[in-house]
Design an enzyme around this catalytic site. Structure first.
Site, short mmCIF file in Angstrom:
data_model
loop_
_atom_site.label_atom_id
_atom_site.label_comp_id
_atom_site.label_asym_id
_atom_site.label_seq_id
_atom_site.Cartn_x
_atom_site.Cartn_y
_atom_site.Cartn_z
CB SER A 122 -3.30 -2.13 -2.98
OG SER A 122 -3.51 -0.74 -3.08
CE LYS A 125 -7.38 -0.80 -2.57
NZ LYS A 125 -6.04 -0.26 -2.78
CB SER A 179 -5.77 -1.44 -6.79
OG SER A 179 -5.19 -1.54 -5.51
#
Length: 343
Positions: A122, A125, A179
């Protein structure tokens, strides 16, 4: 790292790209795909560069004035090998890659396998947020489509359904604090027209900031072939993202709650807390360091990952990153040791 110097390229148009010039009457076009420099005409000059190089920083010299152009990496940390610490050992045995960067002095304080390509989970992101705010506006209204559905078992979600409507601002909070993978997909489809279209923008912007050892296939970091970054490229990406006030604000938040609408106009509520264990208070940073915020990431392929913005007692900023640590407890123990290098 090879340094290229070119003399006598003269013309009158403006320099292009990010290593642009102080040198008078020099016009160069940087072409990553062709590996060439071109002047204002059609003639191209080959030079020693390709997108797979670990670090890129070149200079241009005007043959008349010999003024050196600003290099691409003039205001960046540059490292091409491992960097240890003089005053203490850092136990990073359980992490595949790690780095600590002093943003004021542009000094690399620690580096381990900093150019190794790894799954970022993640931490992807951060790039998603950077691209979203370059091509979109926080007040944009996103309508969730079928393409934004996430079906992978165990993936973190905020519960978006087809037809739900929320602002880009709301989606970014879900993306960076919780997330949420469905928020990432919804942002991507809204900004890029499709997941693939957004991935193209991610790769385009990565190259533009010098992250030439990264390649993105999706906006969330769930495991896919040919989706990778390096710790150094994540430093470049995070450093660029921190220029945006909204990203700085979001990564510092410990919780978030908001209301959005479903396809029938009925209200739905988001409510969640940060995944950052320093901000939660589960783990403590060294006394001389304040953790401002960052991004966590975990998948089976990527292991446990973390990138942080921190400050010392004088307010000087640092970026630290660890990729592919063995588990969460070890990750935070290693990160605390890394932060302890900051004096």
């Amino acid at each position: 790292m090879t340094e290229g110097i070119w003399n006598g390229v003269k013309c009158t148009s403006n320099l292009k790209k990010k290593f642009l010039a102080r040198a008078a009457c020099v016009c160069l076009l940087f072409s990553v795909s062709a590996g060439t420099l071109g002047g204002c005409g059609n003639k191209e000059i080959p030079f020693a560069y390709n997108p797979n190089y670990e670090v890129s920083s070149y200079r241009v010299v005007n043959e008349v004035s010999s003024v050196v152009a600003s290099s691409f990496a003039e205001n960046l940390c540059v490292v091409n090998s491992d960097v240890g610490t003089d005053n203490q050992a850092v136990d990073m045995t359980e992490a595949t890659s790690a780095g600590l960067f002093d943003l004021n002095s542009n000094k690399v304080m620690y580096a381990k396998n900093i150019h190794e390509r790894l799954q970022p989970a993640s931490l992807t992101k951060i790039m998603t947020a950077l691209v979203a705010l370059k091509y979109g506006n926080p007040d944009d209204l996103i309508t969730v489509t079928d393409e934004a559905a996430i079906t992978e078992s165990g993936a973190v979600l905020c519960g978006l359904k087809t037809g739900d409507q929320l602002t880009l601002n709301q989606a970014l909070h879900a993306l960076l604090i919780h997330s949420a993978n469905d928020a990432a997909a919804a942002i991507a489809v809204h900004i890029g027209g499709s997941l693939d279209g957004f991935a193209e923008l991610m790769n385009q912007e990565a190259l533009a900031i010098g992250a030439t050892n990264s390649h993105f296939v999706n906006p969330h970091g769930l495991t896919e072939d040919n989706h990778y970054v390096t710790a150094y490229d994540l430093y470049l990406i995070f450093n660029e993202a921190l220029k945006n006030d909204l990203i700085n604000e979001i990564i510092h938040m410990t919780s978030y709650e908001t209301v959005f609408m479903d396809k029938d106009g009925k209200s739905k509520t988001f409510s969640f807390t940060t995944t950052n264990q320093y901000l939660k208070g589960t783990y403590k940073a060294p006394e001389q360091v304040t953790v401002i915020g960052g991004k966590t990431g975990t998948t089976s392929a990527a292991g446990n990952c973390l990138i942080l913005l921190s400050k010392d007692t004088s307010g000087n900023p640092y970026i630290s990153v660890i990729l592919h640590s063995s588990d969460r407890a070890v990750l935070y123990t290693e990160m605390t040791e890394l932060l302890n290098v900051i004096n």
